[in-house]
Every structure is written in structure tokens, then in C-alpha cells.
Design a protein around this motif. Structure first.
Motif, mmCIF file in Angstrom:
data_model
loop_
_atom_site.group_PDB
_atom_site.id
_atom_site.type_symbol
_atom_site.label_atom_id
_atom_site.label_comp_id
_atom_site.label_asym_id
_atom_site.label_seq_id
_atom_site.Cartn_x
_atom_site.Cartn_y
_atom_site.Cartn_z
ATOM 1 N N GLU A 1 0.826 -1.212 0.000
ATOM 2 C CA GLU A 1 0.000 0.000 0.000
ATOM 3 C C GLU A 1 0.862 1.265 0.000
ATOM 4 O O GLU A 1 0.624 2.207 0.775
ATOM 5 N N GLY A 2 1.879 1.254 -0.836
ATOM 6 C CA GLY A 2 2.723 2.432 -1.003
ATOM 7 C C GLY A 2 3.872 2.543 -0.024
ATOM 8 O O GLY A 2 4.791 3.333 -0.235
ATOM 9 N N ALA A 3 3.828 1.783 1.054
ATOM 10 C CA ALA A 3 4.911 1.837 2.047
ATOM 11 C C ALA A 3 5.920 0.726 1.761
ATOM 12 O O ALA A 3 5.545 -0.394 1.415
ATOM 13 N N ILE A 4 7.183 1.052 1.907
ATOM 14 C CA ILE A 4 8.224 0.056 1.645
ATOM 15 C C ILE A 4 8.387 -0.855 2.857
ATOM 16 O O ILE A 4 8.504 -0.399 3.998
ATOM 17 N N LEU A 5 8.321 -2.163 2.613
ATOM 18 C CA LEU A 5 8.460 -3.151 3.687
ATOM 19 C C LEU A 5 9.876 -3.703 3.786
ATOM 20 O O LEU A 5 10.296 -4.174 4.844
ATOM 21 N N GLY A 6 10.596 -3.673 2.689
ATOM 22 C CA GLY A 6 11.942 -4.211 2.709
ATOM 23 C C GLY A 6 12.545 -4.263 1.317
ATOM 24 O O GLY A 6 12.006 -3.694 0.368
ATOM 25 N N VAL A 7 13.683 -4.949 1.213
ATOM 26 C CA VAL A 7 14.412 -5.059 -0.058
ATOM 27 C C VAL A 7 14.825 -6.506 -0.259
ATOM 28 O O VAL A 7 15.337 -7.162 0.659
ATOM 29 N N PHE A 8 14.591 -6.990 -1.468
ATOM 30 C CA PHE A 8 14.955 -8.359 -1.851
ATOM 31 C C PHE A 8 16.135 -8.295 -2.818
ATOM 32 O O PHE A 8 16.099 -7.555 -3.798
ATOM 33 N N CYS A 9 17.191 -9.069 -2.526
ATOM 34 C CA CYS A 9 18.407 -9.030 -3.347
ATOM 35 C C CYS A 9 18.755 -10.426 -3.856
ATOM 36 O O CYS A 9 18.715 -11.402 -3.100
ATOM 37 N N MET A 10 19.107 -10.497 -5.136
ATOM 38 C CA MET A 10 19.663 -11.716 -5.729
ATOM 39 C C MET A 10 21.046 -11.380 -6.265
ATOM 40 O O MET A 10 21.218 -10.345 -6.921
ATOM 41 N N THR A 11 22.016 -12.244 -5.982
ATOM 42 C CA THR A 11 23.395 -11.943 -6.359
ATOM 43 C C THR A 11 24.015 -13.104 -7.114
ATOM 44 O O THR A 11 23.501 -14.220 -7.122
ATOM 45 N N ALA A 12 25.142 -12.816 -7.724
ATOM 46 C CA ALA A 12 25.953 -13.843 -8.386
ATOM 47 C C ALA A 12 27.417 -13.518 -8.123
ATOM 48 O O ALA A 12 27.824 -12.348 -8.167
ATOM 49 N N ASP A 13 28.197 -14.539 -7.783
ATOM 50 C CA ASP A 13 29.622 -14.369 -7.493
ATOM 51 C C ASP A 13 30.375 -14.184 -8.816
ATOM 52 O O ASP A 13 30.579 -15.133 -9.564
ATOM 53 N N VAL A 14 30.769 -12.937 -9.088
ATOM 54 C CA VAL A 14 31.439 -12.625 -10.350
ATOM 55 C C VAL A 14 32.782 -13.334 -10.451
ATOM 56 O O VAL A 14 33.182 -13.792 -11.523
ATOM 57 N N SER A 15 33.487 -13.454 -9.319
ATOM 58 C CA SER A 15 34.797 -14.103 -9.364
ATOM 59 C C SER A 15 34.665 -15.549 -9.816
ATOM 60 O O SER A 15 35.483 -16.057 -10.572
ATOM 61 N N ARG A 16 33.619 -16.235 -9.370
ATOM 62 C CA ARG A 16 33.384 -17.609 -9.802
ATOM 63 C C ARG A 16 33.059 -17.653 -11.290
ATOM 64 O O ARG A 16 33.490 -18.552 -12.018
ATOM 65 N N ILE A 17 32.245 -16.674 -11.733
ATOM 66 C CA ILE A 17 31.896 -16.621 -13.151
ATOM 67 C C ILE A 17 33.150 -16.425 -13.996
ATOM 68 O O ILE A 17 33.319 -17.053 -15.053
ATOM 69 N N GLU A 18 34.060 -15.571 -13.521
ATOM 70 C CA GLU A 18 35.285 -15.334 -14.260
ATOM 71 C C GLU A 18 36.158 -16.589 -14.303
ATOM 72 O O GLU A 18 36.817 -16.878 -15.307
ATOM 73 N N VAL A 19 36.166 -17.349 -13.177
ATOM 74 C CA VAL A 19 36.913 -18.612 -13.167
ATOM 75 C C VAL A 19 36.336 -19.572 -14.192
ATOM 76 O O VAL A 19 37.066 -20.217 -14.957
ATOM 77 N N LEU A 20 34.996 -19.679 -14.233
ATOM 78 C CA LEU A 20 34.347 -20.558 -15.200
ATOM 79 C C LEU A 20 34.639 -20.101 -16.630
ATOM 80 O O LEU A 20 34.863 -20.925 -17.523
ATOM 81 N N SER A 21 34.624 -18.790 -16.838
ATOM 82 C CA SER A 21 34.931 -18.265 -18.167
ATOM 83 C C SER A 21 36.345 -18.634 -18.587
ATOM 84 O O SER A 21 36.597 -19.008 -19.741
ATOM 85 N N GLN A 22 37.275 -18.549 -17.639
ATOM 86 C CA GLN A 22 38.659 -18.900 -17.943
ATOM 87 C C GLN A 22 38.777 -20.384 -18.274
ATOM 88 O O GLN A 22 39.540 -20.789 -19.155
ATOM 89 N N GLN A 23 38.001 -21.205 -17.562
ATOM 90 C CA GLN A 23 38.019 -22.632 -17.851
ATOM 91 C C GLN A 23 37.504 -22.918 -19.260
ATOM 92 O O GLN A 23 38.022 -23.795 -19.961
ATOM 93 N N ILE A 24 36.470 -22.165 -19.664
ATOM 94 C CA ILE A 24 35.948 -22.319 -21.025
ATOM 95 C C ILE A 24 37.013 -21.941 -22.051
ATOM 96 O O ILE A 24 37.206 -22.620 -23.061
ATOM 97 N N ILE A 25 37.721 -20.838 -21.755
ATOM 98 C CA ILE A 25 38.805 -20.412 -22.658
ATOM 99 C C ILE A 25 39.874 -21.496 -22.749
ATOM 100 O O ILE A 25 40.376 -21.818 -23.828
ATOM 101 N N ASP A 26 40.198 -22.089 -21.574
ATOM 102 C CA ASP A 26 41.207 -23.147 -21.570
ATOM 103 C C ASP A 26 40.769 -24.340 -22.409
ATOM 104 O O ASP A 26 41.569 -24.937 -23.139
ATOM 105 N N LEU A 27 39.481 -24.689 -22.298
ATOM 106 C CA LEU A 27 38.971 -25.804 -23.101
ATOM 107 C C LEU A 27 39.031 -25.478 -24.591
ATOM 108 O O LEU A 27 39.376 -26.330 -25.416
ATOM 109 N N GLN A 28 38.684 -24.232 -24.903
ATOM 110 C CA GLN A 28 38.759 -23.819 -26.312
ATOM 111 C C GLN A 28 40.196 -23.888 -26.817
ATOM 112 O O GLN A 28 40.454 -24.324 -27.945
#
Length: 576
Positions: free
Chosen positions: A198-225
């Protein structure tokens, strides 16, 4: 108290109550019962089994589905109520909200993305298992804290939660670098959304992703390539070996001072090229530490190879280590050994003390001069390999038992690291259990969340001869036996040799040192006190009530065991 008066009193607190005869007929019901069971119509004169089948066989705390999205739970019957002869009183209450809450909590913990929920005052209300795994924390560390107390931005920006609360607008795809309240550094991509009523803020919902892990996975893909390009005739770019170590210091789950100190030492020695010998009992995680050292070293981009010296016959082990030339023996082909393949990287000699003394002598040349000669060959090749090794008995014991050459020890044991046995760091048991729950819930499609106090006491008293691996197998064993609808592991689901009091006492004493009884009792008490204080978020009075002792008694026991409240609350269930 007369039963009618008691039933009216219970109704004032929203508790339904029905008086039934021995033959299951409802004789009286209070107003709350009539309201909770309104869909059933009039109650008096009907049988309870007609309205609520099997209700009398349910245990307090379990849930009964009476209609779509409507649940009841039994309550303990009040004592001291004057009931008519041959009757009994059954009490129950509305449980729809907590059933929904439990269902949603289970769903949130099954979501792979890290999730956080804050209220309008920036206080953390909920964190899921994925977030706790990423941050190496347990909920008790952060729930209830102000978001700025739990996390500190290190990229010059403000955390997204206060901004969303102030602006009442979502923030999407915001990259943030921050540290947790225990100092772990993370680099994430965050989406934060305001929640309105009803117009009043009750809270905040956050979803995150570990970028460092994503970069590690990306590097692994590069290594496979790159590995695929290496096979293509047109590829001209130098290729990196696909052999790598998968574990990092972030994968080591601990909060004990012993393990923290060991990890810090390993991080320091990772910077050099000195040989390292790891000593630890079976199941302590020696290879995990070795891989972490490699990945924290300047050789992280090079190959990591490991060989179990106990699992391979001597002649085959020699060929695998040094390589072979064609014709060296019947069927031998020309191929490089592990020292050549690990050039520029790291080689782990697992269970070195199982290698024959003759083959250990042949290691000396490559260890001293960095020169290797293949079996059946005459050509010598220089290799640049850092050698890590591990043994499962103390080094000097292995030397005394003629399982380890002294000169090999001096070459490979330039730096010696001892990995503590689990019985020496039992404060790590609760965080290890949580970690295993996260792994096994996905594997077994369960929703296990805790162990009861008796199980925790058994775990703290047991000597764990198989160390962390045995604890992991124990949890997996229990979760396989646990019914799908249950979420707490009890004693009866443990392996027989652990659940038996005689069993775990006997096994603890088999490897006992002097004063083991005092050590076992102290470990049990420390574990239970720490767990109770963490569950009650540092509230000493509440923890004491839960333990059934006075506040002064709890404080005395804390002092006797060297437990400091601030240390308990800031205990870092680390993966680094």
C-alpha cells in the motif's frame, strides 16, 4: 480449574479445545475450536475421527491439513484441569502461517542463486544457503544485523539496500565489491528490488551472483577452447595444459583457530617454489590443501598433477613418474612422465610414505638437480616442477619405520605443514555439518536443516578417526535414512558405531591420550555451549533457559572453557 473455564481461557488465546469421551465423541468445544473447524459444521455429538482423521495419533508440533491452505497443530494439554471421568481434552491451534513459512524457507534454500532479504530498517531478515555458502557464514552471524554492519563496500560505492530503501527504486546488474563482517572479500553482481505494501516500503529483496566464480568458469571455457585449438593444425598460439587443480582456499570450511592459522601459513608458503610436505591423518583434506597451495601460487596457470603412490605398483609408478622410451620393456611406448607433464606447474606425491625406498632414492636426482631421465632412455631433460607431498603419519615416525628416506624428507620437507585432526578442532563440526547439508540436500533431494542436541553431543564426544571424511559420510548415511518429511537428524539415523554410546566412547578411547576423559567432556560442553549461544544470537539469558541452567552458571561454564561471547558471535565459518 474446571474444564469449561479452562476451555474458555484457552479460547481467549486462540487455542482450540475439544472435550472427547473415551469412545471419541465430542462432548464440548470452545469458541476457538468452532472457529478453526468452521468448515466441518457443528462439532458437538460427532466423533473426532470423523472431523479430524488420525488427529489423536499426531504428535505436538506436527501439522494436520484440514482444508486447502489450512493447517492445525496439536498443543500440550494443560495440567491441573478438572475433567469429567472417562474424558480427555485435546488442544490445537492454527498453524497455516508457519507451514507456509517453512515451505517458502525450503524453496528459498533450494534456489541456487544467493538471496538476501532486508526489512525497511536495513536489518537482514533472511539469507539462503547459497548466500551462506558464498560468504562462508551461518545465518546466526548476520540475521538481525544492519546491512552496513554485516558488509562493507570496498569499491567506493554504497551498498544497494540503503539506496533502494531511500529511492524506492530497484537497482539491477550492479557490480559490487565488499567484505563480510569476518573479512572475506567478494565481487558480485547484484539485483535489488523494493517490496511495497500500500505504497509503504516493507523491505528489499536481493539476488546476487559471485562474479569471481563466473570469471573462473569463463577462464576454464577459454582453456577448453585452447585445448581444442591445440589439436587443430592451424593453431599457432602456445597452449596451456588442461591439467589443473579445482580446489582453492575458499573451499576449506572452518572457523577454528587451528585451521585459520594453518591456512594463513599455507597462503604464505604458496608464494614461493619451496617443496612442501603435508602431514595429516586420513580424511583431513591433504589434497584439498595441496591444490589450494598450487592455485594460490605463481604456478596457478601451470598444470597440477597428483599421483597416489600407494595405489600403483613400483615398476608402473616409476614409469609414470619419469616416462618411458620405446622398448624400455615389452610393450613400452615413448611417452613423457608426470615430471615432464608437470613442467612449469606442480606435482603432488600423495601418500609418499607408501613409495618403496628404492624408488624414493631415484627421486633424489630430479629433486636435487631438476633433471629427469626416462626409463630405458639416455637423454636427460631439465624440468621446472614444484613438488608437494603428503603422508598420513608424522614424518619422523615414517623415517623411524623406514617408510621415508631421511634425505628425501630433507628435500621434500623444506616446509612442513600439519593439518589438524577433526578431534582437535571440534568447533568446526557445526559449520561442516551445514556445508554437508547444502551438498547432500541437492544430491538426495532432501531438506535437512539441523541435528538435534543429542546428536551434536555425540559428534563432540566422538573421536572421528576418519576425520572430516568420516563426518561427511556419517551425515550422508543419516540423510539417506531420514524420511523425506523430516528435517532434523536424530540419533537413530546415525551409523550404528557412532549412535551407540558405548561405541563412540570405545572408539574415542582407542586412540586416547592421557587425560582423554577430561578432553572429551570439555569438547562436549564447549560444543553445546557454543551452539546454544549462537542459536540465541548472543542472548545469554535465553541460551541459559534453553540449556536448563542459570545465567550465572552459563557464564561460569563459559569462563571455565575459555569461551568469549564476542569470539563466539564472530566465529568465522570460513572457506579461506
Amino acid at each position: 480449574m474446571v474444564y469449561l473455564e479452562a476451555m474458555r481461557f484457552l479460547s481467549q488465546f486462540g487455542l482450540g479445545a475439544v472435550l472427547i469421551s473415551n469412545d471419541d465423541i465430542i462432548l464440548e468445544s470452545n469458541e476457538a475450536a468452532d472457529c478453526l473447524l468452521a468448515d466441518a459444521g457443528a462439532l458437538k455429538g460427532r466423533t473426532l475421527s470423523e472431523i479430524l482423521p488420525d488427529m489423536t495419533r499426531q504428535l505436538p508440533g506436527t501439522y494436520i491439513n484440514i482444508a486447502f491452505s489450512k493447517y492445525l497443530t496439536l498443543c500440550p494439554t494443560p495440567v491441573g484441569v478438572d475433567l469429567p471421568a472417562h474424558t480427555r481434552l485435546i488442544c490445537f491451534r492454527d498453524a497455516a502461517s508457519e507451514v507456509s513459512h517453512r515451505m517458502l524457507g525450503t524453496i528459498v534454500n533450494l534456489i541456487r542463486e544467493p538471496i538476501l532479504l532486508c526489512d525497511e530498517k536495513k536489518r537482514i531478515m533472511l539469507v539462503n544457503d547459497a548466500l551462506m555458502r558464498m560468504e562462508s557464514l551461518v545465518p546466526e552471524n548476520v540475521v538481525g544485523k544492519d546491512i552496513n554492519e554485516a558488509y562493507t563496500c570496498i569499491d567506493g560505492n554504497e551498498l544497494t539496500v540503503p539506496v533502494v530503501i531511500a529511492d524506492k527504486k530497484p537497482i539491477e546488474d550492479r557490480r559490487q565489491a565488499y567484505t563480510t563482517l569476518h573479512g572475506k572479500r567478494l565481487d558480485i553482481m547484484c539485483n535489488s528490488y523494493p517490496i511495497f505494501e500500500e505504497g509503504a516500503i516493507l523491505g528489499v529483496f536481493c539476488m546476487t551472483a559471485d562474479v569471481s566464480r563466473i570469471e573462473v568458469l569463463s577462464q576454464q571455457i577459454i582453456d577448453l577452447q585452447e585445448g581444442l585449438l591445440k589439436k587443430h593444425p592451424a593453431a599457432k598460439k602456445p597452449q596451456k595444459s588442461g591439467l589443473s587443480a579445482k580446489f582453492h582456499f575458499d573451499d576449506i570450511i572452518c572457523q577454528s583457530a587451528l585451521m585459520k592459522e594453518m591456512i594463513e601459513r599455507c597462503k604464505m608458503i604458496a608464494r614461493s617454489d619451496s617443496s612442501v610436505m603435508l602431514y595429516g591423518e586420513t580424511g583431513t583434506g591433504k589434497e584439498l590443501v595441496a591444490q589450494s597451495i598450487h592455485n594460490a601460487s605463481n604456478r596457478a596457470d601451470g598444470p597440477f598433477l597428483a599421483i597416489n603412490c600407494a595405489a600403483i605398483p613400483e615398476n608402473l609408478l616409476e614409469s609414470m613418474l619419469f616416462g618411458t622410451e620405446k622398448g624400455a620393456y615389452t610393450g613400452a611406448e615413448r611417452r613423457p612422465g608426470l615430471f615432464e607433464q608437470a613442467n612449469g606447474g606442480t606435482l603432488l606425491l600423495d601418500e609418499l610414505n607408501s613409495m618403496s625406498m628404492t624408488l624414493q632414492a631415484k627421486l633424489l636426482r630430479v629433486l636435487q638437480d631438476g633433471v629427469v631421465r626416462r626409463v630405458g632412455g639416455t637423454e636427460e631433460k631439465h624440468v621446472d616442477v614444484r613438488v608437494l607431498s603428503n603422508i598420513n603419519v608424522p614424518p619422523y615416525q615414517a623415517i623411524a619405520e623406514n617408510a621415508l628416506r631421511q634425505d628425501v624428507f630433507y628435500r621434500l620437507g623444506v616446509v612442513n605443514i600439519s593439518i589438524p585432526a577433526l578431534r582437535r578442532r571440534k568447533e568446526d563440526i557445526p559449520i561442516l555439518i551445514r556445508s554437508f547439508f547444502q551438498q547432500m540436500n541437492k544430491k538426495l533431494s532432501k531438506s535437512v536443516s539441523d541435528v538435534d542436541e543429542e546428536v551434536l553431543a555425540i559428534f563432540c564426544a566422538y573421536n572421528w578417526p576418519g576425520n572430516v571424511r568420516e563426518l561427511q559420510h556419517c551425515i550422508e548415511h543419516a540423510m539417506n535414512l531420514l524420511p523425506y518429511e523430516e528435517t532434523v537428524i536424530r540419533k537413530e539415523y546415525l551409523p550404528e558405531h557412532i549412535q551407540s554410546v558405548c561405541g563412540y566412547q570405545r572408539l574415542a578411547l582407542e586412540t586416547a591420550d592421557d587425560g582423554m576423559l577430561e578432553q572429551v567432556l570439555s569438547n562436549v560442553e564447549r560444543c553445546i555451549l557454543t551452539s546454544a549461544i549462537q542459536r540465541n544470537k548472543g542472548n545469554i539469558s535465553r541460551a541459559a533457559r534453553q540449556l536448563g541452567i542459570s545465567r550465572q552458571n552459563l557464564q561460569h561454564r563459559m569462563k571455565r572453557n575459555g569461551l568469549v561471547l564476542e569470539d563466539i558471535l564472530s566465529a568465522k565459518p570460513r572457506a579461506d
